[in-house]
Design an enzyme around this catalytic site. Sequence first.
Site, PDB file in Angstrom:
ATOM      1  N   ASP A  30       0.857  -1.186   0.000  1.00 34.22           N
ATOM      2  CA  ASP A  30       0.000   0.000   0.000  1.00 34.22           C
ATOM      3  C   ASP A  30       0.895   1.238   0.000  1.00 34.22           C
ATOM      4  OD1 ASP A  30      -2.299   1.813   0.525  1.00 34.22           O
ATOM      5  OD2 ASP A  30      -3.332  -0.076   0.901  1.00 34.22           O
ATOM      6  N   HIS A  49      -2.787   3.343  -4.477  1.00 34.36           N
ATOM      7  CA  HIS A  49      -2.207   2.798  -3.232  1.00 34.36           C
ATOM      8  C   HIS A  49      -0.802   2.225  -3.466  1.00 34.36           C
ATOM      9  CE1 HIS A  49      -5.571   3.422  -0.543  1.00 34.36           C
ATOM     10  NE2 HIS A  49      -6.412   2.913  -1.426  1.00 34.36           N
ATOM     11  N   GLU A  67      -9.770   2.611  -5.181  1.00 33.24           N
ATOM     12  CA  GLU A  67      -9.427   3.982  -4.791  1.00 33.24           C
ATOM     13  C   GLU A  67      -8.229   4.528  -5.573  1.00 33.24           C
ATOM     14  OE1 GLU A  67     -11.018   3.788  -0.207  1.00 33.24           O
ATOM     15  OE2 GLU A  67      -8.943   3.208  -0.553  1.00 33.24           O
TER      16      GLU A  67
HETATM   17  C1  ACM Z   1     -11.037  -0.749   0.385  1.00 37.77           C
HETATM   18  O1  ACM Z   1     -11.592  -0.747   1.492  1.00 37.77           O
HETATM   19  N1  ACM Z   1     -10.353   0.300  -0.027  1.00 37.77           N
HETATM   20  C2  ACM Z   1     -11.107  -1.897  -0.484  1.00 37.77           C
END
Ligand code: ACM
Length: 532
Positions: free
Chosen positions: A185, A256, A318
């Site tokens: 991440d 991420h 995201e």
């Molecule tokens: C997530 O909770 N961003 C998959």
Amino acid sequence: MPDNPRNSPVSLLPRPGEVTADGSEGLALDAATRISADQAAGPTLTWLRRELGAATGLPLSIGHEQDARIRLSVDPTAGLGEEGYRLIVDTEGAIVVGHDPAGVFYGAQTLRQLLPADAYRDAPVGEASDRWKLPSVRVTDAPRFRWRGVMLDIARHFQPKREILRFIDLLALHKLNVLHLHLSDDQGWRVEIRRYPKLTEKGSWRTESQVGMTKPPVFDGRPHGGFLTQDDIREIVAYAAERHVMVVPEIDVPGHSQAAIHAYPELGEVGEIPVGTRWGIFDEVLAVTDHVLDFYKNVFDELIELFPSPYVHVGGDECPKTQWKNSESAQQRIREEGLADEDELQSWFIRRLGDHLTERGRRLLGWDEILEGGLAPGATVLSWRGEEGGIAAARAGHDVVMAPTATSYLDYKQSESPDEPVPVGTLLRVEDVYAGDPVPSDLTEKEAEHVLGAQVNLWTEHIDTPRRLDYMVFPRLSAFAEKVWSTHERDYAEFEPRLVHHLGRLDAAGVEYRPMDGPRPWHSRPGVQGWG
Ligand code: ACM
């Protein structure tokens, strides 16, 4: 006289399909008790002897079918169903028959639950005595779903190998069978990749971490990091396999990805950036160049060597499109490939990885954002932003795993008490996890066949120790386990006494679960992460 659930002879969790107990004399285990298994049940024999032997101090010597009191076997013709088992205990003995090796393992887990909670200790307490008694019982059982999973984020806060092994044991105790490891991440890269050593040399450490969710943000001033070596991964995968847990790796792209970009700046759109220290969603994303695609194909090739799981998770959640809107190479790719917009660009990138995985006999799994701009062929969708992604994917003929935030996010707060540590998200109590059905009611029976099962997700921005992990996970995971295993209609009033009984097992296993009546003041101390 009301039943004390802690003393109830047959209190099983998750609730099995059929249980008949007549209250008659059962089987006492003693120093002479022998145990046997056919070849397919051999690994469960080893596991059961080790676990029960440690807790009881009894030798549980290996016997022959004729002289063994506990007998384990696998019989695919017994009509028990995938992962199913039958367990019969009477004064003569205890017999576990599994449909398959997983089934016999689950039967052995149920057998352990029939003993006093001290069966979950690592060493005997006091004298070996007559308390190791199995009640007379007949259990026939099989799971409702084949995907009974938990995601553990070891990117935000690293958990060392020993904690992951302990976590696998706790999953197996609950008859859960998927551990999805979130390995990368913005705030850290957690798996050794031989070809790209800087991913861990540089990407596995950050200078400090945001504490809580205050505005402006507060930082702890302490470096945080760590990673799993490839040998660690092999050990984790083997340990999990012995317990019938599939470990699914996730490398999150194309958002991420700050830790990877810090290690190799050419992966990004803007040059050098630090490993993230704040929590949230950030504009720094991967460039969609051939170099980046090749880099990640190589990363996934090494992961495939390590993880036998048919599923490989590529993230996809995201990913802000701001940098691509301003990027010459991204805009050129959009033009060259005839893509409509940046959503289709992300979809194009994910499809390339999907093709690569398919060529290697694996299946792409991704968060439900992979629906935007078109799903990769054969992709499985992990539906987290509600049920909609799962419904759309199932209707399009794709397999789905349900993990909607409202019932599945174990980082979410467990009450409105000010003593609750870093309360994020919406209220998610044990009963909220227990409620609701994993299969969205909007799906037809045919569409619902695409629902492989469900999982809960444990994001660890605010979970920096195993103690806080236990607090957030248990006993909510116990409620989830019943939801994905049991075929019974769920009734919280019926469940709660069994859960209270089950807490005795967790106590014996040393699990620091959240007390049912709420946090203690020391569970949250301003400015201090974790306890002590
Ligand atoms: C997530 O909770 N961003 C998959």
